[in-house]
Write a protein that holds these residues in place. Structure first.
Motif, PDB file in Angstrom:
ATOM      1  N   ARG A   1      -8.083  -0.384   0.804  1.00  0.00           N
ATOM      2  CA  ARG A   1      -6.621  -0.289   0.948  1.00  0.00           C
ATOM      3  C   ARG A   1      -6.243   0.737   2.008  1.00  0.00           C
ATOM      4  O   ARG A   1      -5.385   0.490   2.858  1.00  0.00           O
ATOM      5  N   GLU A   2      -6.885   1.906   1.949  1.00  0.00           N
ATOM      6  CA  GLU A   2      -6.536   2.964   2.899  1.00  0.00           C
ATOM      7  C   GLU A   2      -6.949   2.592   4.323  1.00  0.00           C
ATOM      8  O   GLU A   2      -6.216   2.846   5.285  1.00  0.00           O
ATOM      9  N   LEU A   3      -8.115   1.990   4.460  1.00  0.00           N
ATOM     10  CA  LEU A   3      -8.549   1.531   5.778  1.00  0.00           C
ATOM     11  C   LEU A   3      -7.583   0.492   6.324  1.00  0.00           C
ATOM     12  O   LEU A   3      -7.214   0.513   7.510  1.00  0.00           O
TER      13      LEU A   3
ATOM     14  N   ILE B   1     -13.438   2.040  -6.586  1.00  0.00           N
ATOM     15  CA  ILE B   1     -13.642   2.940  -5.446  1.00  0.00           C
ATOM     16  C   ILE B   1     -13.636   2.153  -4.134  1.00  0.00           C
ATOM     17  O   ILE B   1     -12.996   2.548  -3.148  1.00  0.00           O
ATOM     18  N   LEU B   2     -14.347   1.041  -4.114  1.00  0.00           N
ATOM     19  CA  LEU B   2     -14.379   0.209  -2.910  1.00  0.00           C
ATOM     20  C   LEU B   2     -12.985  -0.281  -2.546  1.00  0.00           C
ATOM     21  O   LEU B   2     -12.564  -0.209  -1.378  1.00  0.00           O
TER      22      LEU B   2
ATOM     23  N   ILE C   1       0.815  -1.212   0.000  1.00  0.00           N
ATOM     24  CA  ILE C   1       0.000   0.000   0.000  1.00  0.00           C
ATOM     25  C   ILE C   1       0.848   1.262   0.000  1.00  0.00           C
ATOM     26  O   ILE C   1       0.539   2.229  -0.712  1.00  0.00           O
ATOM     27  N   ARG C   2       1.915   1.282   0.796  1.00  0.00           N
ATOM     28  CA  ARG C   2       2.694   2.506   0.986  1.00  0.00           C
ATOM     29  C   ARG C   2       3.964   2.583   0.147  1.00  0.00           C
ATOM     30  O   ARG C   2       4.289   3.637  -0.407  1.00  0.00           O
TER      31      ARG C   2
ATOM     32  N   ILE D   1      -5.348   0.829   9.819  1.00  0.00           N
ATOM     33  CA  ILE D   1      -5.480  -0.111  10.937  1.00  0.00           C
ATOM     34  C   ILE D   1      -4.152  -0.799  11.237  1.00  0.00           C
ATOM     35  O   ILE D   1      -3.765  -0.954  12.402  1.00  0.00           O
ATOM     36  N   VAL D   2      -3.429  -1.196  10.202  1.00  0.00           N
ATOM     37  CA  VAL D   2      -2.140  -1.853  10.428  1.00  0.00           C
ATOM     38  C   VAL D   2      -1.139  -0.878  11.032  1.00  0.00           C
ATOM     39  O   VAL D   2      -0.411  -1.210  11.977  1.00  0.00           O
ATOM     40  N   GLU D   3      -1.091   0.343  10.509  1.00  0.00           N
ATOM     41  CA  GLU D   3      -0.151   1.339  11.033  1.00  0.00           C
ATOM     42  C   GLU D   3      -0.450   1.703  12.487  1.00  0.00           C
ATOM     43  O   GLU D   3       0.466   1.999  13.254  1.00  0.00           O
TER      44      GLU D   3
END
Length: 206
Positions: A163-165, A157-158, A108-109, A169-171
């Motif tokens: 991905r951002e959610l 969009i979903l 993701i990042r 949560i992981v971070e």
């Protein structure tokens, strides 16, 4: 179309070495020396297979994303009721994230930060996940309920929101199970549009 992943015993070891180092110290602090230390090989061998740690990361993430898609596909029974299929898909996603949170954050990042070199990977995985979501909503369980398959733009969009959610949560070090209910609610809303909505019938062009 999904690219064929690089397959070789030494490549497997190097990818596993990168995985171990990411878990140990994070991708940004990982060096080629760390990778070969975990892989029990040499820098010379590493550079025979990869131009640098960025290319090794791309191969790792390609395999990770393939595993994610395969896991979701295997978890969903097309004949289940549509609500059950959504929960099964989300459950498989959450289980995958729980098993490899550090690699998920790299996907993701870190991958987008690689720029042009990672663009094919990023487009491939989002395209594959979008196709999977569209396919699932075409299953018999959805058709029996009279639901229209989700369109690719709405699926994208979903997935972007998911991905951002997931990253948040992981971070934050929270339980990845916290992803489940918001993801189920969003997916449920997506496949049950308000009356009169035409979005699900609009074509998508990239």
């Amino acid at each position: 179309m999904t690219e064929t992943p690089v397959m070789a015993p030494m490549v497997d070891r190097l990818v596993d070495g990168l995985t171990a180092s990411i878990v140990e110290r994070g991708y940004r602090d990982t060096t080629v020396a760390d990778i070969v230390r975990h892989a029990r090989t040499s820098k010379r061998t590493f550079y025979e297979h990869f131009a640098g740690k960025e290319q090794c990361l791309i191969e790792l993430l390609r395999r990770n994303n393939s595993d994610l898609i395969d896991g979701i596909r295997a978890a969903v029974d097309p004949d289940d009721e549509w609500q059950v299929q959504i929960r099964s898909a989300v459950g498989a996603y959450v289980a995958h994230i729980r098993a490899r949170p550090a690699i998920t954050l790299c996907w993701i990042r870190e991958a987008p930060a690689l720029g042009v070199v990672a663009r094919p990977l990023n487009r491939q995985v989002m395209g594959d996940l979008t196709d999977l979501l569209v396919t699932v909503t075409q299953n018999p369980g959805f058709r029996r309920a009279g639901l229209t398959p989700v369109s690719p733009p709405l699926a994208l969009i979903l997935l972007g929101g998911l991905r951002e959610l997931t990253a948040f949560i992981v971070e934050e070090g929270r339980d990845v199970e916290d992803i489940t209910e918001p993801a189920v609610a969003a997916a449920t809303a997506l496949v049950t549009p308000q009356a009169g909505s035409q979005e699900s019938h609009r074509p998508f062009t990239s």
